[in-house]
Design a protein around this motif. Structure first.
Motif, PDB file in Angstrom:
ATOM      1  N   TYR A  14      -1.287  -6.630  -4.556  1.00  0.00           N
ATOM      2  CA  TYR A  14      -1.797  -5.956  -5.752  1.00  0.00           C
ATOM      3  C   TYR A  14      -1.676  -4.440  -5.663  1.00  0.00           C
ATOM      4  O   TYR A  14      -1.412  -3.785  -6.669  1.00  0.00           O
ATOM      5  N   SER A  15      -1.848  -3.872  -4.477  1.00  0.00           N
ATOM      6  CA  SER A  15      -1.664  -2.420  -4.366  1.00  0.00           C
ATOM      7  C   SER A  15      -0.205  -2.062  -4.639  1.00  0.00           C
ATOM      8  O   SER A  15       0.077  -1.031  -5.267  1.00  0.00           O
TER       9      SER A  15
ATOM     10  N   MET B  83      -7.205 -12.275   1.809  1.00  0.00           N
ATOM     11  CA  MET B  83      -7.630 -11.025   1.163  1.00  0.00           C
ATOM     12  C   MET B  83      -6.713  -9.860   1.549  1.00  0.00           C
ATOM     13  O   MET B  83      -6.413  -9.005   0.725  1.00  0.00           O
ATOM     14  N   LEU B  84      -6.264  -9.853   2.783  1.00  0.00           N
ATOM     15  CA  LEU B  84      -5.342  -8.815   3.241  1.00  0.00           C
ATOM     16  C   LEU B  84      -4.037  -8.879   2.443  1.00  0.00           C
ATOM     17  O   LEU B  84      -3.535  -7.862   1.965  1.00  0.00           O
ATOM     18  N   HIS B  85      -3.507 -10.088   2.283  1.00  0.00           N
ATOM     19  CA  HIS B  85      -2.271 -10.265   1.517  1.00  0.00           C
ATOM     20  C   HIS B  85      -2.470  -9.909   0.045  1.00  0.00           C
ATOM     21  O   HIS B  85      -1.603  -9.272  -0.569  1.00  0.00           O
ATOM     22  N   VAL B  86      -3.596 -10.303  -0.518  1.00  0.00           N
ATOM     23  CA  VAL B  86      -3.896  -9.977  -1.919  1.00  0.00           C
ATOM     24  C   VAL B  86      -3.945  -8.467  -2.086  1.00  0.00           C
ATOM     25  O   VAL B  86      -3.367  -7.914  -3.040  1.00  0.00           O
ATOM     26  N   PHE B  87      -4.626  -7.768  -1.169  1.00  0.00           N
ATOM     27  CA  PHE B  87      -4.693  -6.316  -1.220  1.00  0.00           C
ATOM     28  C   PHE B  87      -3.299  -5.705  -1.183  1.00  0.00           C
ATOM     29  O   PHE B  87      -2.970  -4.821  -1.981  1.00  0.00           O
ATOM     30  N   CYS B  88      -2.466  -6.177  -0.262  1.00  0.00           N
ATOM     31  CA  CYS B  88      -1.112  -5.616  -0.122  1.00  0.00           C
ATOM     32  C   CYS B  88      -0.270  -5.856  -1.363  1.00  0.00           C
ATOM     33  O   CYS B  88       0.409  -4.943  -1.851  1.00  0.00           O
TER      34      CYS B  88
ATOM     35  N   PRO C  51       0.812  -1.221   0.000  1.00  0.00           N
ATOM     36  CA  PRO C  51       0.000   0.000   0.000  1.00  0.00           C
ATOM     37  C   PRO C  51       0.850   1.277   0.000  1.00  0.00           C
ATOM     38  O   PRO C  51       0.440   2.294  -0.557  1.00  0.00           O
TER      39      PRO C  51
END
Length: 171
Positions: free
Chosen positions: A144-145, A137-142, A10
């Protein structure tokens, strides 16, 4: 896991969005400072892994330390890698903002996945953020961001270089 690279995802997106208004160097330094306590607890077997440093009160104290020390360490590192010229500096506003975002986001992200955290201590010993979203989902967000942020940042840098060379008169 201490010193996880996921927190940087992020931050890379934020860097791409704000350019000079955010320092990845100060942010990264804040991540290291945040995870010193867990690292010591895991290597020595003593202490609470996600203790005081992983509360918002602890993060506030570490943000102050990260801003002050990170400004100077970041400037030194950027000069070392020849990103900064001799007179360049990280503005105090950017250092403070980057350290605060680094420390508070660290507590937020870790609160979602670590059951041993009490982010609102000493006001409340509970962790209402636990499993707000799945760890996956937290890891995917981190991830991909970070990928999107790095792509946007690289594109902006290439565009800036093209514009700089286009404005230089030919000999």
């Amino acid at each position: 896991m201490p010193v996880t690279p996921f927190h940087m995802g992020p931050a890379v997106a934020l860097k791409a969005a704000t350019q000079g208004g955010f320092s990845l160097m100060v942010f990264g330094w804040s991540q290291i400072l945040m995870d010193l306590q867990p690292l010591i607890a895991l290597t020595t077997g003593r202490g609470h892994v996600h203790g005081f440093s992983h509360t918002y009160v602890g993060a506030t104290l570490l943000a102050i330390i990260a801003a002050i020390s990170g400004k100077y360490l970041g400037e030194f590192g950027l000069r070392l890698f020849r990103v900064f010229a001799k007179g360049d500096s990280i503005p105090w506003r950017v250092a403070i903002l980057s350290a605060a975002i680094g420390c508070y986001s660290h507590v937020l992200l870790d609160s979602v996945m670590h059951a041993d955290m009490s982010p609102f201590f000493p006001i409340n010993g509970a962790n209402p953020l636990l499993r707000l979203v799945s760890v996956r989902m937290l890891h995917v967000f981190c991830v991909y961001s970070g990928l999107v942020g790095a792509s946007v940042y690289a594109w902006l840098q290439l565009r800036r270089r093209k514009e700089a060379t286009a404005t230089v008169p030919a000999d």
